[in-house]
Design an enzyme around this catalytic site. Structure first.
Site, PDB file in Angstrom:
ATOM      1  N   ASP A  48     -15.618  -8.073 -31.212  1.00  0.00           N
ATOM      2  CA  ASP A  48     -15.183  -9.338 -30.638  1.00  0.00           C
ATOM      3  C   ASP A  48     -13.823  -9.170 -29.974  1.00  0.00           C
ATOM      4  O   ASP A  48     -13.016  -8.327 -30.387  1.00  0.00           O
ATOM      5  CB  ASP A  48     -15.077 -10.408 -31.724  1.00  0.00           C
ATOM      6  CG  ASP A  48     -16.417 -11.024 -32.077  1.00  0.00           C
ATOM      7  OD1 ASP A  48     -17.358 -10.883 -31.279  1.00  0.00           O
ATOM      8  OD2 ASP A  48     -16.518 -11.643 -33.149  1.00  0.00           O
ATOM      9  N   MET A  49     -13.553  -9.996 -28.956  1.00  0.00           N
ATOM     10  CA  MET A  49     -12.247  -9.990 -28.310  1.00  0.00           C
ATOM     11  C   MET A  49     -11.457 -11.188 -28.791  1.00  0.00           C
ATOM     12  O   MET A  49     -11.999 -12.288 -28.926  1.00  0.00           O
ATOM     13  CB  MET A  49     -12.405 -10.021 -26.780  1.00  0.00           C
ATOM     14  CG  MET A  49     -11.134  -9.678 -26.034  1.00  0.00           C
ATOM     15  SD  MET A  49     -10.557  -7.982 -26.341  1.00  0.00           S
ATOM     16  CE  MET A  49     -11.703  -7.032 -25.338  1.00  0.00           C
ATOM     17  N   GLN A  54     -13.600 -11.840 -21.816  1.00  0.00           N
ATOM     18  CA  GLN A  54     -13.347 -13.271 -21.696  1.00  0.00           C
ATOM     19  C   GLN A  54     -12.967 -13.597 -20.256  1.00  0.00           C
ATOM     20  O   GLN A  54     -11.959 -13.101 -19.748  1.00  0.00           O
ATOM     21  CB  GLN A  54     -12.217 -13.676 -22.645  1.00  0.00           C
ATOM     22  CG  GLN A  54     -12.535 -13.339 -24.096  1.00  0.00           C
ATOM     23  CD  GLN A  54     -11.348 -13.515 -25.028  1.00  0.00           C
ATOM     24  OE1 GLN A  54     -11.341 -14.402 -25.858  1.00  0.00           O
ATOM     25  NE2 GLN A  54     -10.346 -12.674 -24.885  1.00  0.00           N
ATOM     26  N   ARG A  83     -20.764  -8.430 -23.916  1.00  0.00           N
ATOM     27  CA  ARG A  83     -20.936  -9.880 -24.025  1.00  0.00           C
ATOM     28  C   ARG A  83     -19.836 -10.557 -23.207  1.00  0.00           C
ATOM     29  O   ARG A  83     -18.645 -10.302 -23.418  1.00  0.00           O
ATOM     30  CB  ARG A  83     -20.834 -10.321 -25.485  1.00  0.00           C
ATOM     31  CG  ARG A  83     -20.977 -11.842 -25.680  1.00  0.00           C
ATOM     32  CD  ARG A  83     -20.490 -12.281 -27.055  1.00  0.00           C
ATOM     33  NE  ARG A  83     -21.178 -11.569 -28.115  1.00  0.00           N
ATOM     34  CZ  ARG A  83     -20.611 -11.287 -29.301  1.00  0.00           C
ATOM     35  NH1 ARG A  83     -19.361 -11.613 -29.544  1.00  0.00           N
ATOM     36  NH2 ARG A  83     -21.303 -10.630 -30.212  1.00  0.00           N
ATOM     37  N   ALA A 137     -11.790 -18.505 -26.014  1.00  0.00           N
ATOM     38  CA  ALA A 137     -11.560 -19.641 -26.912  1.00  0.00           C
ATOM     39  C   ALA A 137     -10.189 -19.635 -27.570  1.00  0.00           C
ATOM     40  O   ALA A 137      -9.968 -20.334 -28.552  1.00  0.00           O
ATOM     41  CB  ALA A 137     -12.638 -19.665 -27.990  1.00  0.00           C
ATOM     42  N   HIS A 145     -23.273 -21.579 -23.320  1.00  0.00           N
ATOM     43  CA  HIS A 145     -24.199 -22.692 -23.543  1.00  0.00           C
ATOM     44  C   HIS A 145     -24.322 -23.550 -22.293  1.00  0.00           C
ATOM     45  O   HIS A 145     -25.042 -24.548 -22.296  1.00  0.00           O
ATOM     46  CB  HIS A 145     -23.702 -23.568 -24.694  1.00  0.00           C
ATOM     47  CG  HIS A 145     -23.396 -22.809 -25.941  1.00  0.00           C
ATOM     48  ND1 HIS A 145     -22.122 -22.386 -26.257  1.00  0.00           N
ATOM     49  CD2 HIS A 145     -24.201 -22.367 -26.945  1.00  0.00           C
ATOM     50  CE1 HIS A 145     -22.150 -21.722 -27.401  1.00  0.00           C
ATOM     51  NE2 HIS A 145     -23.395 -21.689 -27.833  1.00  0.00           N
ATOM     52  N   ARG A 174     -11.660 -23.646 -33.357  1.00  0.00           N
ATOM     53  CA  ARG A 174     -11.893 -23.209 -31.979  1.00  0.00           C
ATOM     54  C   ARG A 174     -13.194 -23.794 -31.428  1.00  0.00           C
ATOM     55  O   ARG A 174     -13.297 -24.095 -30.243  1.00  0.00           O
ATOM     56  CB  ARG A 174     -11.901 -21.680 -31.900  1.00  0.00           C
ATOM     57  CG  ARG A 174     -10.508 -21.075 -32.045  1.00  0.00           C
ATOM     58  CD  ARG A 174     -10.474 -19.617 -31.613  1.00  0.00           C
ATOM     59  NE  ARG A 174     -11.321 -18.779 -32.430  1.00  0.00           N
ATOM     60  CZ  ARG A 174     -10.963 -18.255 -33.597  1.00  0.00           C
ATOM     61  NH1 ARG A 174      -9.772 -18.534 -34.098  1.00  0.00           N
ATOM     62  NH2 ARG A 174     -11.780 -17.486 -34.277  1.00  0.00           N
ATOM     63  N   ARG A 175     -14.188 -23.965 -32.294  1.00  0.00           N
ATOM     64  CA  ARG A 175     -15.429 -24.589 -31.831  1.00  0.00           C
ATOM     65  C   ARG A 175     -15.192 -26.054 -31.451  1.00  0.00           C
ATOM     66  O   ARG A 175     -15.747 -26.546 -30.478  1.00  0.00           O
ATOM     67  CB  ARG A 175     -16.515 -24.522 -32.916  1.00  0.00           C
ATOM     68  CG  ARG A 175     -16.928 -23.137 -33.343  1.00  0.00           C
ATOM     69  CD  ARG A 175     -17.608 -22.289 -32.294  1.00  0.00           C
ATOM     70  NE  ARG A 175     -16.754 -21.748 -31.274  1.00  0.00           N
ATOM     71  CZ  ARG A 175     -15.947 -20.694 -31.428  1.00  0.00           C
ATOM     72  NH1 ARG A 175     -15.852 -20.097 -32.578  1.00  0.00           N
ATOM     73  NH2 ARG A 175     -15.237 -20.247 -30.406  1.00  0.00           N
ATOM     74  N   ALA A 217     -12.379 -27.207 -30.307  1.00  0.00           N
ATOM     75  CA  ALA A 217     -11.571 -27.214 -29.086  1.00  0.00           C
ATOM     76  C   ALA A 217     -12.403 -26.945 -27.841  1.00  0.00           C
ATOM     77  O   ALA A 217     -12.062 -27.402 -26.749  1.00  0.00           O
ATOM     78  CB  ALA A 217     -10.452 -26.173 -29.203  1.00  0.00           C
TER      79      ALA A 217
END
Length: 309
Positions: A135-136, A164, A185, A190, A228, A289-290, A292
């Site tokens: 993950d970044m 990102q 990915r 975020a 999404h 973060r979700r 936000a």
């Protein structure tokens, strides 16, 4: 306007205590987090893979302060991979790791500790028949993360990366990573970032996402579309067609508990879809973060504080 405030709150110990202590928080958190235990995570994996949706698992834990905590995170992933292998789920489930949870930010030897922990996890993932994606996190960690990625790929070339789109540098990073067999990915981002390094306007972030996606789709790697957004999903499908990619040559990735109907719709159309499943006791930073990212998530959370009628 509330997004930056929530991102600041995600780093606040006082807010952590307030939110975690609220009686209504747990049912809302359960929408975005699979649970706190390995058993909870495996239940979610079985449910999603049974519906034809693949998964990537994130054992939550950030901002660790000691080598012992970093090793505990590593061991949690090793137990997870052992469990996935034991249930024959390795071909349907991979793991995502945040190097901050592996000791990356420790003042002495952080990079080396993070690399060694990630290497052990990559070794276990290969034995389980699966892969690891790094993950970044915020912009201060990008060079370190990409450096560790390059070192890991010398032995484990299947190791995935995350980029990102809101960072100005990402188009260059996408070009560097759009190589044979490279799993990447692409997400919007975020974390709260300064205007000196990242786009601040949503429309600019989206345009940057499309530019980066064009680079990855035209390259020789394996793009993983982390979004999404219906418009970006449609653009990804059109770009895949333009570059002659079949469904198995790329995949869509979405967060656990968000747009589940779309996950099933895409799967039903023959696309490869992977849900990002977070689990663990240290859920607060991820959860904030979700909230936000999307006003709808925040509305859902705040509504839960209202007394039922």
């Amino acid at each position: 306007m509330l997004g930056p405030v929530l991102l600041v709150a995600s780093r606040s110990d006082a807010m952590r205590k307030l939110v975690a202590g609220a009686p209504v928080t747990r049912p809302v958190v359960d929408r975005f987090v699979a649970g706190e235990t390995l058993a909870d995570a495996l239940t979610a994996v079985r449910s999603l893979t049974g519906d034809g949706i693949e998964v990537t698992l994130d054992h939550l834990g950030e901002d660790i302060t000691s080598a012992a905590e970093a090793r505990a995170t590593r061991d949690a992933y090793l137990r997870l991979l052992e469990a996935l292998a034991g249930e024959g789920l390795g071909t349907r489930a991979e793991v995502s790791v945040k190097l901050s949870a592996f000791g990356q930010a420790l003042p002495t030897g952080g990079d080396d500790l993070a690399y060694e922990g990630a290497r052990r996890v990559a070794e276990a993932a290969r034995a389980a028949g699966t892969t690891v994606t790094l993950d970044m996190e915020d912009h201060t960690t990008v060079d370190s993360t990409l450096g560790i990625l390059a070192k890991l790929r010398e032995e484990y070339p299947e190791t995935g990366a995350v980029l990102q789109s809101y960072l100005f540098r990402t188009e260059d990073d996408a070009r560097a990573l759009a190589t044979e067999g490279s799993r990447v990915r692409l997400v919007k981002g975020a974390y709260r970032e300064p205007a000196t390094v990242a786009h601040q306007d949503k429309a600019e972030v989206d345009r940057a996402y499309v530019r980066c996606l064009k680079i990855l789709m035209a390259g020789r790697g394996y793009p993983m579309i982390g979004s999404h957004d219906p418009r970006l999903i449609q653009i990804a499908r059109e770009l895949a067609t333009r570059h002659g990619r079949k469904p198995g040559d790329y995949e869509f990735q979405m967060l656990y508990g968000i747009r589940t109907d779309e996950q099933h719709r895409l799967t039903g159309q023959g696309h490869r879809v992977r849900a990002y499943i977070p689990y663990g006791a240290d859920w607060y930073g991820y959860f904030m973060r979700r909230l936000a990212e999307r006003p709808a998530n925040l509305t859902f959370f705040l509504r839960s504080f209202l007394p039922s009628r």
